[in-house]
Motif scaffolding. Structure first.
Motif, PDB file in Angstrom:
ATOM      1  N   ASP A 158      23.164  89.787  57.028  1.00 46.17           N
ATOM      2  CA  ASP A 158      21.917  90.504  57.268  1.00 46.17           C
ATOM      3  C   ASP A 158      21.800  91.740  56.382  1.00 46.17           C
ATOM      4  N   ASP A 205      13.720  89.841  52.639  1.00 47.12           N
ATOM      5  CA  ASP A 205      13.361  88.449  52.903  1.00 47.12           C
ATOM      6  C   ASP A 205      12.790  87.836  51.636  1.00 47.12           C
ATOM      7  N   TYR A 241      13.600  83.559  58.012  1.00 48.73           N
ATOM      8  CA  TYR A 241      14.968  83.096  58.182  1.00 48.73           C
ATOM      9  C   TYR A 241      15.848  83.817  57.166  1.00 48.73           C
ATOM     10  N   ALA A 242      17.141  83.876  57.436  1.00 51.50           N
ATOM     11  CA  ALA A 242      18.091  84.493  56.511  1.00 51.50           C
ATOM     12  C   ALA A 242      18.261  83.588  55.292  1.00 51.50           C
ATOM     13  N   HIS A 243      18.664  84.180  54.182  1.00 50.30           N
ATOM     14  CA  HIS A 243      18.837  83.425  52.933  1.00 50.30           C
ATOM     15  C   HIS A 243      20.256  83.450  52.397  1.00 50.30           C
ATOM     16  N   PRO A 286      24.671  84.723  59.258  1.00 51.10           N
ATOM     17  CA  PRO A 286      23.862  85.320  58.191  1.00 51.10           C
ATOM     18  C   PRO A 286      24.444  86.651  57.736  1.00 51.10           C
TER      19      PRO A 286
END
Length: 170
Positions: free
Chosen positions: A132, A136, A115-117, A130
């Motif tokens: 991008d 990760d 998942y994006a952070h 997100p």
């Protein structure tokens, strides 16, 4: 005599002091029962406040804490600890959040799904997308430059990345 400033403190609700900690006033409801994990007072408009919780929820006040929105974290943001909130120095409507690693027990996000952070919103948290292009990993810090070109810096478990509005660089 020095001018006293506001200081914010988060528990399960937001507190403020204008007396250098001599007295505190609660300025929010209990949001979701979990601890507040991030607080942001927008430099562009000090009446705009954001708080996030360890349950992955985000709340906003546009009147200095008198009233609060419901949870602004929608399906775009994983239900995980929000580690930091930041607003653009000149635009309180531009908000960025970083998301931690721990899944909230009982959510569909338990496990190792990627998942994006890092997420951004340009409408005060109504919609999120997100940011991008980052490795990760967990990101625990973010800050905007306070003068032009107002670049965004995020710090993760393995380094710091800079976003110039177009792309990321390490």
């Amino acid at each position: 005599r020095s001018k006293k400033k506001k200081l914010w403190l988060g528990t399960s609700r937001l507190w403020e002091t204008k007396t250098d900690g001599q007295s505190w006033k609660d300025v929010s409801p209990i949001f979701d029962g979990s601890a507040i994990s991030a607080i942001e007072c927008a430099a562009a408009n000090p009446h705009v406040l954001f708080v996030a919780t360890s349950m992955g929820k985000i709340f906003r006040s546009t009147d200095g804490g008198a009233t609060w929105s419901g949870n602004l974290a929608n399906a775009a943001i994983p239900q995980r600890l929000i580690t930091r909130i930041g607003t653009h120095p000149l635009r309180a409507s531009y908000v960025v959040v970083t998301v931690g690693a721990s899944a909230i027990p009982g959510t569909s996000l338990e496990g190792d799904a990627p998942y994006a952070h890092v997420f951004e919103s340009d409408d005060m948290g109504v919609t999120w997308r997100p940011l991008d292009g980052l490795p990760d990993m967990v990101y625990n810090a973010l800050v905007f430059e306070t003068r032009e070109p107002y670049r965004l810096f995020v710090g993760g478990d393995s380094g710091v990345w800079m976003h110039d509005g177009m792309r990321w660089a390490s």
